[in-house]
Write an enzyme that holds these catalytic residues in place. Sequence first.
Site, PDB file in Angstrom:
ATOM      1  N   LYS A  76      84.939 -48.007 147.538  1.00 53.05           N
ATOM      2  CA  LYS A  76      85.829 -48.660 148.497  1.00 53.05           C
ATOM      3  C   LYS A  76      86.503 -49.873 147.866  1.00 53.05           C
ATOM      4  O   LYS A  76      87.702 -50.088 148.024  1.00 53.05           O
ATOM      5  CB  LYS A  76      85.036 -49.079 149.747  1.00 53.05           C
ATOM      6  CG  LYS A  76      84.583 -47.882 150.593  1.00 53.05           C
ATOM      7  CD  LYS A  76      83.555 -48.274 151.653  1.00 53.05           C
ATOM      8  CE  LYS A  76      83.049 -47.024 152.384  1.00 53.05           C
ATOM      9  NZ  LYS A  76      81.981 -47.322 153.353  1.00 53.05           N
ATOM     10  N   GLN A 110      78.053 -52.262 155.185  1.00 49.80           N
ATOM     11  CA  GLN A 110      77.687 -50.896 154.807  1.00 49.80           C
ATOM     12  C   GLN A 110      76.382 -50.484 155.500  1.00 49.80           C
ATOM     13  O   GLN A 110      75.376 -51.191 155.413  1.00 49.80           O
ATOM     14  CB  GLN A 110      77.547 -50.806 153.272  1.00 49.80           C
ATOM     15  CG  GLN A 110      77.255 -49.414 152.767  1.00 49.80           C
ATOM     16  CD  GLN A 110      78.404 -48.434 152.999  1.00 49.80           C
ATOM     17  OE1 GLN A 110      79.569 -48.761 152.836  1.00 49.80           O
ATOM     18  NE2 GLN A 110      78.066 -47.220 153.411  1.00 49.80           N
ATOM     19  N   ASP A 161      85.872 -50.810 160.123  1.00 50.16           N
ATOM     20  CA  ASP A 161      85.260 -49.488 160.309  1.00 50.16           C
ATOM     21  C   ASP A 161      85.505 -48.920 161.712  1.00 50.16           C
ATOM     22  O   ASP A 161      85.224 -47.746 161.955  1.00 50.16           O
ATOM     23  CB  ASP A 161      83.740 -49.579 160.078  1.00 50.16           C
ATOM     24  CG  ASP A 161      83.351 -49.138 158.677  1.00 50.16           C
ATOM     25  OD1 ASP A 161      84.087 -48.314 158.094  1.00 50.16           O
ATOM     26  OD2 ASP A 161      82.308 -49.601 158.191  1.00 50.16           O
TER      27      ASP A 161
END
Length: 288
Positions: free
Chosen positions: A59, A103, A128
């Site tokens: 990412k 994460q 997200d």
Amino acid sequence: MNLSDTPAQVLDGKALSERILDSLKEQVEAKRNAGLPAPGLATVLVGNDPASHVYVRNKRRACGKVGITTIHHELDEHIGQAALLELVQKLNNDPEVHGILVQLPLPKGGDYDENAVLAAIDPAKDADGFHPFNQGALMQGRKAPVPCTPKGIMSLLDECGLDLMGRHAVVVGRSNIVGKPIALLLLERHMTVTICHSRTRDLAAEVGRADIVVAAVGVPELVRGDWVKPGAVVLDVGINRNEEGKLVGDVEYHAAAQRAAWITPVPGGVGPMTIAMLLQNTFEAYAN
Ligand code: NAD
């Protein structure tokens, strides 16, 4: 819909994601040329899960390609919930941070509460799209950050150029990060949506009725090729290792490709789109 018995056209997520990254790069450059600061994504990684390290590295690398600055925080697995929440608060208040990514999964065994961490992120910086406020907005059909994988699936589906209205979509899997949000996005496009899961009685029959199949289960090749209705679009989210150690999806690819009109490969389908949409969400948060 283009009903056909010929082998499927491949929906190339790698190529599409590269086009999206190129476009984001141009948009970031235009902002920078106008004297604005770079977009910033904060990445928070707790503990030593090797897969999580690989995901975050990929990412951050993609961010680097388009000119998004990453502010990386790597925390010891014993840091604990309170310190993690404190960091999230600091990032919420940092004007150089436009998107925040924590994460998952958080380490097992500590006092971590993933839902509480996700809810602590400023909804406007929720790269997200997992914040309950944004999930609620999605349910109400209001504009808000959308989870990356479902957003990427919709972009792939749009590549087929099909009129989705009134068509039947079958989503296999009901997770909060893929199954439920993709079902809502398909509903938003006026499709008739069926959600299947581990207690569904006759999965083959449900899949057999689908114009669009989304498989997000995590079981190698669970969806058999001969279940697929001829001419259907098959979007395979699964990333699994089969018994030979080969990377496969949740769909029996070669058999399904004999019947489908369009199909995503694994790897190179939905996977690369997830990262592209994370960057897109970050850019949108910055531009807003
Ligand atoms: P999850 O484990 O949270 O959910 C799996 C779902 O599948 C559950 O709702 C369960 O009810 C359903 N299920 C399990 N067994 C079933 C069966 N036999 N029949 C029908 N339904 C069944 O998984 P998830 O996080 O949604 O991920 C699903 C898969 O997608 C995994 O392989 C994951 O690695 C992959 N994934 C890929 C990406 C990507 O970027 N490509 C992103 C997220 C997840």
